[in-house]
Design an enzyme around this catalytic site. Structure first.
Site, PDB file in Angstrom:
ATOM      1  N   TYR A 147      -2.221  -0.938  10.417  1.00 31.86           N
ATOM      2  CA  TYR A 147      -2.349  -1.326   9.006  1.00 31.86           C
ATOM      3  C   TYR A 147      -1.092  -0.927   8.237  1.00 31.86           C
ATOM      4  CZ  TYR A 147      -4.180  -1.230   4.188  1.00 31.86           C
ATOM      5  OH  TYR A 147      -4.374  -1.406   2.832  1.00 31.86           O
ATOM      6  N   SER A 198       0.839  -1.201   0.000  1.00 35.53           N
ATOM      7  CA  SER A 198       0.000   0.000   0.000  1.00 35.53           C
ATOM      8  C   SER A 198       0.873   1.250   0.000  1.00 35.53           C
ATOM      9  CB  SER A 198      -0.901   0.006   1.249  1.00 35.53           C
ATOM     10  OG  SER A 198      -1.550   1.254   1.419  1.00 35.53           O
TER      11      SER A 198
END
Length: 289
Positions: A195, A182
């Site tokens: 995350y 990401s």
């Protein structure tokens, strides 16, 4: 594919109370390439396992792979059955095989079963795409709970490692592993602390495993999405204004669509990328990775 999907720069405020999020309540509906992806047999004969393949990026990748000639297996949670059924319908329309599995990848056995059932059902495994992810907005480090951290780490990171452990013995030269990291790995948001940590770790995982498996000619790469309009977003717990402005901070000024990610995975799995390993491909709307 279309030069640019019809994605508004501002999205309607919306929330889904729990994860996993679902596709049906979303406005606008994400574009998975249903009307735009045209296959050219770039993955003919390959067999792929895609976790989180019921919706979002996973559905777009499953559909693109099928239209490129691959058979696919997808993993989803039981509460995502409706989304999984739609992915199955889209893939079956291409004439390719699809196996859907409702499994909990936060458990070691769930990961073991995912690979075993894929190999049994498809006759082998050529491409592993550990894509399933969990994220929730955190209000501050002082409010972090161990059980919540563990769910994020087990879903995003530990499952990837276990799936790779189980998959590699079934893979031959020319196979590949493509993880989903990401933009959060290089530009982390405080509210996504845990995350972002897992996504940064997946960069190291990709590079280290690429070095280990290179002598076997098994390639390991990753795709780094930016802000992509998937069920994860309304189910993260973001404030309404963050959902409304989602993606506007990118140079392209909008959120990306799942279909805009699929090409990166197709490329990395194809013979066009036979000399690509240990790479991270950013698909971020212009945000630097």
């Amino acid at each position: 594919m279309n030069a640019q999907p019809d994605t508004p720069s501002e999205l309607p405020a919306q929330q889904q109370p729990t994860q996993p999020g679902l596709t049906e309540p979303m406005t606008p509906t994400p574009d998975h390439g249903e009307d735009s992806w045209v296959g050219h047999d770039r993955l003919a004969g390959r067999r792929a396992l895609i976790t989180g393949g019921d919706s979002g990026i996973g559905r777009a990748v499953a559909l693109a792979f099928a239209r490129e000639g691959a058979d696919v297996a997808i993993v989803h949670l039981p509460e995502e059955q409706e989304d999984a059924d739609e992915t199955k319908r889209l893939v079956e329309e291409t004439g390719r095989r699809i196996v859907t599995m409702a499994l909990d990848l936060t458990t070691e056995q769930g990961c073991i079963d995912a690979v075993a059932k894929t190999v049994e059902s498809l006759g082998g495994l050529d491409v592993l795409i550990p894509n399933a992810a969990h994220q929730k907005q955190r209000d501050g480090v002082e409010d972090l709970k161990v059980e919540n951290i563990e769910r994020v780490f087990r879903t995003n990171l530990i499952s990837t490692m276990v799936l790779a452990r189980e998959a590699v013995p079934h893979m031959s030269a020319g196979s590949s592993i493509i993880s989903t990291t990401s933009i959060q790995a290089s530009d982390p948001s405080p509210g996504l602390l845990d995350y972002a940590m897992t996504k940064a770790a997946l960069v190291a995982f990709t590079q280290a495993l690429a070095a280990e498996l290179g002598p076997k000619n098994i390639r390991v790469n990753a795709v780094a999405p930016g802000p992509i309009w998937t069920p994860l977003i309304p189910a993260t717990g973001f404030p309404d204004d963050k959902v409304e402005n989602f993606g506007q901070e990118t140079p392209l000024g909008r959120a990306g669509q799942p279909a805009e990610l699929a090409g990166a995975y197709v490329y990395l799995a194809s013979d066009e990328a036979t000399y690509v390993s240990g790479a991270i491909i950013p698909v971020t709307g212009g945000r630097p990775f």
